[in-house]
Motif scaffolding. Structure first.
Motif, PDB file in Angstrom:
ATOM      1  N   LEU A 187      -1.951 113.154  24.738  1.00 49.19           N
ATOM      2  CA  LEU A 187      -2.061 113.724  25.892  1.00 49.19           C
ATOM      3  C   LEU A 187      -1.990 112.438  27.028  1.00 49.19           C
ATOM      4  CD1 LEU A 187      -4.419 116.513  25.679  1.00 49.19           C
ATOM      5  CD2 LEU A 187      -2.090 116.726  25.654  1.00 49.19           C
ATOM      6  N   ILE A 188      -2.547 111.481  26.780  1.00 46.00           N
ATOM      7  CA  ILE A 188      -2.472 110.388  27.753  1.00 46.00           C
ATOM      8  C   ILE A 188      -1.230 109.805  27.810  1.00 46.00           C
ATOM      9  CG2 ILE A 188      -3.152 107.868  28.261  1.00 46.00           C
ATOM     10  CD1 ILE A 188      -6.055 108.899  27.250  1.00 46.00           C
ATOM     11  N   ILE A 189      -0.598 109.558  26.549  1.00 52.47           N
ATOM     12  CA  ILE A 189       0.893 109.081  26.241  1.00 52.47           C
ATOM     13  C   ILE A 189       1.701 109.970  27.133  1.00 52.47           C
ATOM     14  CG2 ILE A 189       2.669 108.939  24.713  1.00 52.47           C
ATOM     15  CD1 ILE A 189       0.499 107.754  22.733  1.00 52.47           C
TER      16      ILE A 189
ATOM     17  N   ILE B 102       6.289  99.637  42.840  1.00 56.99           N
ATOM     18  CA  ILE B 102       6.089 100.865  42.217  1.00 56.99           C
ATOM     19  C   ILE B 102       4.931 101.594  43.096  1.00 56.99           C
ATOM     20  CG2 ILE B 102       5.118 102.096  40.157  1.00 56.99           C
ATOM     21  CD1 ILE B 102       6.224  99.706  38.443  1.00 56.99           C
ATOM     22  N   PRO B 103       4.884 102.937  43.250  1.00 57.91           N
ATOM     23  CA  PRO B 103       4.119 103.336  44.141  1.00 57.91           C
ATOM     24  C   PRO B 103       2.528 103.034  43.392  1.00 57.91           C
ATOM     25  CG  PRO B 103       5.621 104.713  43.897  1.00 57.91           C
ATOM     26  CD  PRO B 103       5.817 103.873  43.248  1.00 57.91           C
ATOM     27  N   VAL B 104       1.463 102.798  44.396  1.00 57.31           N
ATOM     28  CA  VAL B 104       0.068 102.272  43.771  1.00 57.31           C
ATOM     29  C   VAL B 104      -0.589 103.549  42.990  1.00 57.31           C
ATOM     30  CG1 VAL B 104      -1.427 103.139  45.535  1.00 57.31           C
ATOM     31  CG2 VAL B 104      -2.087 101.113  44.149  1.00 57.31           C
ATOM     32  N   SER B 105      -0.163 104.731  43.318  1.00 55.52           N
ATOM     33  CA  SER B 105      -0.698 105.927  42.595  1.00 55.52           C
ATOM     34  C   SER B 105      -0.411 105.785  40.999  1.00 55.52           C
ATOM     35  CB  SER B 105      -0.565 107.188  43.151  1.00 55.52           C
ATOM     36  OG  SER B 105       0.773 107.528  43.409  1.00 55.52           O
ATOM     37  N   THR B 106       1.189 105.801  40.894  1.00 58.73           N
ATOM     38  CA  THR B 106       2.051 105.784  39.760  1.00 58.73           C
ATOM     39  C   THR B 106       1.454 104.467  38.864  1.00 58.73           C
ATOM     40  OG1 THR B 106       3.591 106.963  40.657  1.00 58.73           O
ATOM     41  CG2 THR B 106       4.200 105.714  38.655  1.00 58.73           C
ATOM     42  N   ALA B 107       1.549 103.371  39.421  1.00 58.12           N
ATOM     43  CA  ALA B 107       1.149 101.944  38.834  1.00 58.12           C
ATOM     44  C   ALA B 107      -0.131 102.089  38.288  1.00 58.12           C
ATOM     45  CB  ALA B 107       1.422 100.842  39.651  1.00 58.12           C
ATOM     46  N   TYR B 108      -1.330 102.560  38.984  1.00 57.48           N
ATOM     47  CA  TYR B 108      -2.471 102.665  38.541  1.00 57.48           C
ATOM     48  C   TYR B 108      -2.592 103.453  37.458  1.00 57.48           C
ATOM     49  CZ  TYR B 108      -7.549 102.514  38.506  1.00 57.48           C
ATOM     50  OH  TYR B 108      -8.824 102.551  38.190  1.00 57.48           O
ATOM     51  N   GLY B 109      -2.092 104.566  37.657  1.00 56.53           N
ATOM     52  CA  GLY B 109      -2.322 105.700  36.522  1.00 56.53           C
ATOM     53  C   GLY B 109      -1.492 105.087  35.164  1.00 56.53           C
ATOM     54  N   ILE B 110      -0.381 104.551  35.319  1.00 53.38           N
ATOM     55  CA  ILE B 110       0.056 104.133  34.118  1.00 53.38           C
ATOM     56  C   ILE B 110      -0.462 102.908  33.611  1.00 53.38           C
ATOM     57  CG2 ILE B 110       1.993 102.697  33.208  1.00 53.38           C
ATOM     58  CD1 ILE B 110       3.871 104.737  35.138  1.00 53.38           C
ATOM     59  N   TRP B 111      -1.238 101.893  34.552  1.00 47.57           N
ATOM     60  CA  TRP B 111      -2.078 100.895  33.935  1.00 47.57           C
ATOM     61  C   TRP B 111      -3.306 101.223  33.263  1.00 47.57           C
ATOM     62  CZ3 TRP B 111      -6.593  99.026  36.367  1.00 47.57           C
ATOM     63  CH2 TRP B 111      -7.162  97.610  35.983  1.00 47.57           C
ATOM     64  N   THR B 112      -3.993 102.373  33.723  1.00 40.31           N
ATOM     65  CA  THR B 112      -5.181 102.930  33.218  1.00 40.31           C
ATOM     66  C   THR B 112      -4.684 103.448  31.861  1.00 40.31           C
ATOM     67  OG1 THR B 112      -5.259 104.716  34.443  1.00 40.31           O
ATOM     68  CG2 THR B 112      -6.579 103.019  35.239  1.00 40.31           C
ATOM     69  N   GLY B 113      -3.737 104.196  31.696  1.00 38.10           N
ATOM     70  CA  GLY B 113      -3.246 104.827  30.561  1.00 38.10           C
ATOM     71  C   GLY B 113      -2.739 103.816  29.562  1.00 38.10           C
ATOM     72  N   ILE B 114      -2.041 102.831  29.814  1.00 37.50           N
ATOM     73  CA  ILE B 114      -2.115 101.614  28.852  1.00 37.50           C
ATOM     74  C   ILE B 114      -3.206 101.068  28.327  1.00 37.50           C
ATOM     75  CG2 ILE B 114      -0.826  99.355  28.421  1.00 37.50           C
ATOM     76  CD1 ILE B 114       1.362 100.410  30.398  1.00 37.50           C
ATOM     77  N   GLY B 115      -4.122 100.514  29.163  1.00 37.49           N
ATOM     78  CA  GLY B 115      -5.329 100.322  28.744  1.00 37.49           C
ATOM     79  C   GLY B 115      -6.118 101.126  28.042  1.00 37.49           C
ATOM     80  N   SER B 116      -6.086 102.284  28.328  1.00 39.14           N
ATOM     81  CA  SER B 116      -6.926 103.356  27.429  1.00 39.14           C
ATOM     82  C   SER B 116      -6.275 103.733  25.983  1.00 39.14           C
ATOM     83  CB  SER B 116      -6.732 104.819  27.994  1.00 39.14           C
ATOM     84  OG  SER B 116      -7.740 104.536  29.531  1.00 39.14           O
ATOM     85  N   ILE B 117      -4.979 103.917  26.000  1.00 35.81           N
ATOM     86  CA  ILE B 117      -4.587 104.166  24.759  1.00 35.81           C
ATOM     87  C   ILE B 117      -4.550 102.605  23.768  1.00 35.81           C
ATOM     88  CG2 ILE B 117      -2.176 104.341  23.518  1.00 35.81           C
ATOM     89  CD1 ILE B 117      -1.188 105.709  26.191  1.00 35.81           C
TER      90      ILE B 117
END
Length: 106
Positions: free
Chosen positions: A92-94, A53-68
């Motif tokens: 909105l994060i979801i 997975i592209p790092v930009s996508t993976a990192y954004g999703i990873w931080t989103g899951i962590g935040s939520i």
């Protein structure tokens, strides 16, 4: 399989942050050990996910899951504010996480 790794990584992030809260500033050993274990799980599986997975996508999703996950667990277990505005922003994060999955996965 990489999306499963990313989900596990995000859940590890939630576990790590929750354990950190329970560690009371790393003064309680169970929370401290939990932080280390969940942190390792989180970073290990994130490293596996970004192989495909592209790092930009993976990192954004990873931080989103962590935040939520952190916000929701904080509300449920730590009596944090359940303000409706907070829930809107979690929503909105979801939406952002779903959007990243849809457009940036391959």
């Amino acid at each position: 399989m990489e999306w499963l790794f990313l989900m596990i990584s995000g859940l590890g992030e939630v576990g790590g942050v929750t354990s950190m809260k329970l560690s009371d500033g790393f003064r309680r050993w169970k929370g401290t050990v939990g932080s280390i274990v969940f942190g390792f799980i989180s970073f290990f599986f994130l490293s596996q996910a970004i192989k495909e997975i592209p790092v930009s996508t993976a990192y954004g999703i990873w931080t989103g899951i962590g935040s939520i996950g952190s916000v929701l667990l904080g509300m449920v277990f730590f009596k944090e504010s359940r303000d409706w505005r907070k829930l809107i922003f979690v929503g909105l994060i979801i939406v952002g996480v779903i959007g990243l999955k849809l457009v940036g996965g391959e």
